[in-house]
Design a protein around this motif. Structure first.
Motif, PDB file in Angstrom:
ATOM      1  N   ASP A 174       0.816  -1.214   0.000  1.00 32.70           N
ATOM      2  CA  ASP A 174       0.000   0.000   0.000  1.00 32.70           C
ATOM      3  C   ASP A 174       0.852   1.267   0.000  1.00 32.70           C
ATOM      4  O   ASP A 174       0.314   2.375   0.054  1.00 32.70           O
ATOM      5  CB  ASP A 174      -0.921  -0.002   1.214  1.00 32.70           C
ATOM      6  CG  ASP A 174      -2.162   0.838   1.005  1.00 32.70           C
ATOM      7  OD1 ASP A 174      -2.508   1.138  -0.159  1.00 32.70           O
ATOM      8  OD2 ASP A 174      -2.796   1.221   1.999  1.00 32.70           O
ATOM      9  N   SER A 397      -6.329  -3.606  -4.864  1.00 30.73           N
ATOM     10  CA  SER A 397      -6.528  -2.427  -5.718  1.00 30.73           C
ATOM     11  C   SER A 397      -7.801  -1.675  -5.376  1.00 30.73           C
ATOM     12  O   SER A 397      -8.062  -0.607  -5.912  1.00 30.73           O
ATOM     13  CB  SER A 397      -6.576  -2.861  -7.188  1.00 30.73           C
ATOM     14  OG  SER A 397      -7.606  -3.808  -7.394  1.00 30.73           O
ATOM     15  N   GLU A 398      -8.613  -2.253  -4.504  1.00 30.66           N
ATOM     16  CA  GLU A 398      -9.908  -1.660  -4.205  1.00 30.66           C
ATOM     17  C   GLU A 398      -9.761  -0.343  -3.438  1.00 30.66           C
ATOM     18  O   GLU A 398      -9.083  -0.262  -2.418  1.00 30.66           O
ATOM     19  CB  GLU A 398     -10.746  -2.637  -3.376  1.00 30.66           C
ATOM     20  CG  GLU A 398     -12.175  -2.180  -3.162  1.00 30.66           C
ATOM     21  CD  GLU A 398     -12.993  -3.239  -2.415  1.00 30.66           C
ATOM     22  OE1 GLU A 398     -14.185  -3.018  -2.238  1.00 30.66           O
ATOM     23  OE2 GLU A 398     -12.410  -4.271  -2.036  1.00 30.66           O
ATOM     24  N   ASP A 399     -10.419   0.692  -3.949  1.00 29.50           N
ATOM     25  CA  ASP A 399     -10.447   1.982  -3.269  1.00 29.50           C
ATOM     26  C   ASP A 399     -11.607   1.960  -2.282  1.00 29.50           C
ATOM     27  O   ASP A 399     -12.738   1.653  -2.658  1.00 29.50           O
ATOM     28  CB  ASP A 399     -10.626   3.108  -4.296  1.00 29.50           C
ATOM     29  CG  ASP A 399     -10.506   4.471  -3.653  1.00 29.50           C
ATOM     30  OD1 ASP A 399      -9.841   4.563  -2.610  1.00 29.50           O
ATOM     31  OD2 ASP A 399     -11.091   5.445  -4.186  1.00 29.50           O
ATOM     32  N   HIS A 401     -13.808   3.686   1.212  1.00 23.69           N
ATOM     33  CA  HIS A 401     -14.124   4.825   2.072  1.00 23.69           C
ATOM     34  C   HIS A 401     -14.498   4.284   3.435  1.00 23.69           C
ATOM     35  O   HIS A 401     -15.309   3.366   3.546  1.00 23.69           O
ATOM     36  CB  HIS A 401     -15.265   5.650   1.496  1.00 23.69           C
ATOM     37  CG  HIS A 401     -14.908   6.386   0.255  1.00 23.69           C
ATOM     38  ND1 HIS A 401     -15.369   6.024  -0.996  1.00 23.69           N
ATOM     39  CD2 HIS A 401     -14.102   7.459   0.065  1.00 23.69           C
ATOM     40  CE1 HIS A 401     -14.882   6.849  -1.907  1.00 23.69           C
ATOM     41  NE2 HIS A 401     -14.106   7.727  -1.287  1.00 23.69           N
ATOM     42  N   GLU A 556      -7.805   0.004   7.995  1.00 25.08           N
ATOM     43  CA  GLU A 556      -7.887   0.327   6.566  1.00 25.08           C
ATOM     44  C   GLU A 556      -7.250  -0.773   5.724  1.00 25.08           C
ATOM     45  O   GLU A 556      -7.798  -1.186   4.694  1.00 25.08           O
ATOM     46  CB  GLU A 556      -7.199   1.663   6.289  1.00 25.08           C
ATOM     47  CG  GLU A 556      -7.272   2.082   4.829  1.00 25.08           C
ATOM     48  CD  GLU A 556      -6.538   3.377   4.541  1.00 25.08           C
ATOM     49  OE1 GLU A 556      -6.723   3.932   3.441  1.00 25.08           O
ATOM     50  OE2 GLU A 556      -5.761   3.831   5.408  1.00 25.08           O
ATOM     51  N   LYS A 560      -9.199  -3.215   2.955  1.00 23.79           N
ATOM     52  CA  LYS A 560      -8.743  -3.300   1.566  1.00 23.79           C
ATOM     53  C   LYS A 560      -8.382  -4.728   1.176  1.00 23.79           C
ATOM     54  O   LYS A 560      -8.800  -5.230   0.131  1.00 23.79           O
ATOM     55  CB  LYS A 560      -7.509  -2.415   1.358  1.00 23.79           C
ATOM     56  CG  LYS A 560      -7.778  -0.935   1.274  1.00 23.79           C
ATOM     57  CD  LYS A 560      -6.477  -0.208   1.028  1.00 23.79           C
ATOM     58  CE  LYS A 560      -6.679   1.286   0.912  1.00 23.79           C
ATOM     59  NZ  LYS A 560      -5.397   2.000   0.688  1.00 23.79           N
ATOM     60  N   ASN A 606     -17.803   0.377   4.288  1.00 21.88           N
ATOM     61  CA  ASN A 606     -17.126   0.798   3.066  1.00 21.88           C
ATOM     62  C   ASN A 606     -18.133   1.512   2.160  1.00 21.88           C
ATOM     63  O   ASN A 606     -19.022   0.882   1.590  1.00 21.88           O
ATOM     64  CB  ASN A 606     -16.522  -0.416   2.358  1.00 21.88           C
ATOM     65  CG  ASN A 606     -15.755  -0.034   1.110  1.00 21.88           C
ATOM     66  OD1 ASN A 606     -15.585   1.145   0.800  1.00 21.88           O
ATOM     67  ND2 ASN A 606     -15.285  -1.026   0.380  1.00 21.88           N
ATOM     68  N   SER A 607     -17.984   2.843   2.055  1.00 23.01           N
ATOM     69  CA  SER A 607     -18.850   3.655   1.188  1.00 23.01           C
ATOM     70  C   SER A 607     -20.327   3.467   1.529  1.00 23.01           C
ATOM     71  O   SER A 607     -21.147   3.144   0.677  1.00 23.01           O
ATOM     72  CB  SER A 607     -18.604   3.307  -0.288  1.00 23.01           C
ATOM     73  OG  SER A 607     -17.254   3.508  -0.631  1.00 23.01           O
ATOM     74  N   ARG A 648      -5.014  14.327   1.161  1.00 23.68           N
ATOM     75  CA  ARG A 648      -6.459  14.528   1.021  1.00 23.68           C
ATOM     76  C   ARG A 648      -6.809  15.849   0.352  1.00 23.68           C
ATOM     77  O   ARG A 648      -7.995  16.150   0.168  1.00 23.68           O
ATOM     78  CB  ARG A 648      -7.126  14.482   2.413  1.00 23.68           C
ATOM     79  CG  ARG A 648      -6.838  13.220   3.186  1.00 23.68           C
ATOM     80  CD  ARG A 648      -7.373  11.995   2.484  1.00 23.68           C
ATOM     81  NE  ARG A 648      -6.871  10.757   3.124  1.00 23.68           N
ATOM     82  CZ  ARG A 648      -7.144   9.549   2.684  1.00 23.68           C
ATOM     83  NH1 ARG A 648      -7.893   9.396   1.613  1.00 23.68           N
ATOM     84  NH2 ARG A 648      -6.661   8.485   3.289  1.00 23.68           N
TER      85      ARG A 648
END
Length: 735
Positions: A174, A397-399, A401, A556, A560, A606-607, A648
């Motif tokens: 990462d 690779s997953e983004d 939140h 985090e 991921k 997540n999101s 950010r």
């Protein structure tokens, strides 16, 4: 090669040898590393077969009085970085992460200090109280090399150092570090010997015999480290991936069907692209107990072909608890290097199956898998490969939140103090504390299970139940294999640990409570959460003085890499009477510092569409604050903040406020640096004076932002510090 996490250095200390060459020679020559040893505590004694390190531990003069656990870790760490041709002092431009797994840390020394305290011998050295912490070893390794680094001290009992390797691999992939030094250590201790004896899990007649009689374990001790890098050829091969699951079944026994362990194998195959029928060698957990060995045999039979070769090396080293994962990972590395499967040392005669007994077998090994399992149903696996295999290391690779969809804590308003806490003061200390007293069971928790838990676990379970209820998540309708738990604690379950240590002294090794002992490990509470709420995703535990902040970084990576939909980030602290004395010795200000038992729970999705806030990121740095000046520490702090904000795209002047807990006042430099720097800011600063307490690292700063209704929406920066030299920050957006 850029996407390969290569193993560039290895170091080890075990009952088989004081370095890698000795260990390797004795491993493959089937040398007996387990012998009977006598242990004494006051008038009580215990004779047990153990894998004790008998080599002289040659450490620098300044470390002659350190614990055995520290010496093991120091020697293995130094050998690992030497074999990787690293001079850490010269790697100033690289980010270094240390991932250390340990079950005990400085607990053996802590037991000695507790006994002195109980005997009213109060003239103990202040330095001893630093050394009893779980994270002292990592602090001192950083200090010895004069470096700045990040560290994660993982304490999931017997899977701790396997989980350390997994996290180090993830941090490298990462971009959170350039070099990850991963390992573990544990020494033989009264509490482990007495506890496993109370469970009837010790083989009393001989060294343990994995996959054989089921007569029980032999405890061991030692340490190991590996160096992971992406920019060097790995002379010891590479790590392809790692995964963690939870059984959600029982606090000590594995689920007999091996579903959680089997899921590890499937996860690793998916991560790496290596079919399970291509795995050449498995180093199993193989403790010598019927419960573990039977589960492993079932799981391996269901998931692997008969061509795989399996052995447990605990028959030579003993079960080294927090060091087991790394020592056995190193044994996998050696098996690949020597093209030989090390045999399981047992009295069993040869059988026609995949288990290798009593005689090593030659075998070209491309892929090796190391399993580790622990109390609380914690399962972990690391997949290794020889350097000539084509596969790259798994890269998530997953983004994601990290949306806070619910939260709860033990003290959410000032009124909670009178209903849930009592004030405690003692004549031997000027420090007064708040002790948690509200142990009324939640209707969400099985009352029979709740009654069997220790107070620390009860406090945590009740808080988590409240957060789950507020979240409106229906745990019957979501995939609980995709829900994880990241537990952080600066203290661990102090009350039950001290109870057991006192019981050994008074009643002897054989009289320890078998129902209490499982709750002495740092991951007991987290394991109980998985059992109570049927959570089967990854569970891990870290310990630090700023656990809540450092835990967000780990959570985090967990989200991921394990493709989680939700993660529970739980932080908790507990104190005892002895803690009041210890804190005063450590230089906490009795006029300002008021410790409190505390638990904070965040349910992060997540999101998620529904959210209270969003975690934008977290950063940490550790260093030796004895040699750094106030100006240098201030520079470290500002650099940490600037890096986090720039990622950010946020400017400092747009922050709605900076939050820190000024009640956590110590004589360390960090307090003065934070106080003076914050006093000069033009944006709001929240010092938590109105709360009038500190958990010493369990997250009340973050809860303050979430609970205080009159705080505006927007971005908040939360800052905390470690009394041993470190700063951590969390960037939070309140919705």
């Amino acid at each position: 090669m850029g996407n390969q996490v290569n193993i560039t250095g290895v170091g080890i200390v075990s009952s088989l040898g004081k370095n890698l060459e000795e260990h390797k020679k004795n491993l493959f020559s089937q040398t007996e590393g387990i012998k009977q040893k006598r242990f004494i505590n006051g008038e009580h004694e215990l004779n047990s077969y153990v894998g004790a390190v008998e080599s002289e531990l040659e450490v620098p003069e300044k470390y002659q009085q350190e614990t055995r656990n520290f010496k093991f870790a120091f020697l293995a760490f130094e050998e690992a970085i030497s074999s990787a041709n690293l001079q850490l002092e010269e790697e100033k431009d690289k980010k270094i992460a240390i991932c250390l797994g340990t079950s005990l840390g400085g607990k053996v020394l802590g037991q000695e200090l507790l006994y002195s305290f109980e005997d009213n011998r109060l003239d103990m050295s202040n330095d001893l109280f630093k050394k009893r912490s779980l994270h002292y070893i990592a602090d001192e390794l950083i200090a010895y090399h004069g470096i700045k680094a990040s560290y994660y001290v993982i304490s999931t009992a017997c899977s701790a150092s396997n989980n350390a390797v997994i996290l180090g691999t993830q941090l490298l992939q990462d971009g959170k570090c350039d070099i990850a030094i991963c390992g573990g250590c544990d020494e033989l201790s009264d509490i482990s010997l007495a506890g496993f004896t109370s469970l009837g899990a010790i083989n009393k007649e001989s060294p343990c015999q994995p996959y054989s009689t089921g007569s029980g374990i032999s405890l061991g001790e030692g340490a190991g480290f590996i160096v992971l890098e992406k920019n060097k050829v790995g002379k010891y091969g590479k790590v392809l991936g790692g995964s963690i699951t939870s059984d959600a079944y029982h606090i000590t026994a594995p689920k007999a069907t091996g579903e959680g362990a089997g899921q590890i194998a499937l996860n690793l195959s998916e991560q790496s692209g290596v079919p399970l029928n291509k795995v050449d060698y498995i180093n199993g957990h193989g403790t010598g107990t019927r419960a573990n060995d039977g589960m492993e045999k079932s799981m391996i039979g269901k998931n692997f072909p008969l061509t795989v070769r399996v052995s447990s090396t605990k028959g030579q080293t003993g079960h080294t608890l927090g060091a087991a994962g790394i020592i056995e990972t190193i044994n996998c590395i050696l098996a690949i290097e020597e093209k030989t499967v090390p045999a399981t040392k047992t009295l069993d005669s040869y059988q026609e199956d995949c288990f290798v007994r009593n005689q090593n077998i030659p075998k070209y090994i491309s892929y090796a898998l190391n399993f580790s399992f622990a109390f609380g149903g914690n399962n972990s696996g690391v997949l290794l490969a020889s350097k000539d295999t084509p596969e790259a290391t798994f890269l998530a690779s997953e983004d994601i939140h990290m949306d806070i969809i619910s939260h709860a804590s033990t003290l959410e308003s000032l009124e909670d103090k009178s209903s849930r806490y009592e004030n405690i003061s003692k004549s031997f200390s000027k420090i007064r504390g708040l002790r948690y007293t509200d142990f009324s069971p939640s209707p969400k928790i099985n009352p029979a299970q709740y009654r069997r838990m220790d107070n620390f676990s009860k406090m945590i379970a009740g808080t988590v139940a409240k957060a789950i209820e507020r979240s409106s998540l229906d745990f019957k309708k979501i995939d609980l294999n995709k829900v994880g738990i990241l537990f952080t604690t600066p203290s661990g379950p102090l009350e039950v640990v001290e109870d057991i240590e006192k019981q050994i002294r008074v009643e002897g090794y054989h009289q320890v409570s078998a129902s209490k002992f499982p709750f002495t490990v740092m991951n007991a509470a987290a394991g109980m959460l998985s059992i109570l709420f049927k959570i089967k995703g990854p569970v891990s535990v870290i310990s630090s003085n700023v656990g809540f902040a450092d835990g967000i970084i780990y959570a985090e990576e967990m989200m991921k890499n394990e493709k989680l939909s939700h993660v529970l980030i739980v932080s908790a602290s507990q104190w005892t009477d002895f803690s009041l004395f210890a804190w005063e010795k450590l230089g906490y200000d009795p006029e300002k510092f008021r410790p409190s038992d505390y638990c904070s729970t965040l349910i992060v999705g997540n999101s998620s569409e529904k959210r209270e806030a969003r975690i934008l990121g977290a950063e940490q740095i550790k260093y030796d604050n004895k040699v750094r000046t106030n100006e240098e520490i201030k520079h470290d702090l500002i650099s940490l903040i600037e890096a986090e904000l720039s990622i950010r795209g946020i400017t400092f002047d747009t922050l709605k406020g900076v939050v820190w807990n000024a009640n956590k006042k110590t004589e360390e430099k960090e307090y003065d640096v934070l106080r003076d720097w914050l006093a000069a800011l033009d944006i709001p600063v929240y010092s938590l004076d109105e709360l009038d307490f500190s958990s010493d690292g369990a997250g009340e700063e973050l809860d303050y932002v979430l609970n205080k209704e009159d705080l505006k929406t927007g971005h908040y920066l939360i800052i905390s510090y470690s009394r041993f030299g470190g700063l951590s920050t969390v960037l939070l957006e309140k919705i």
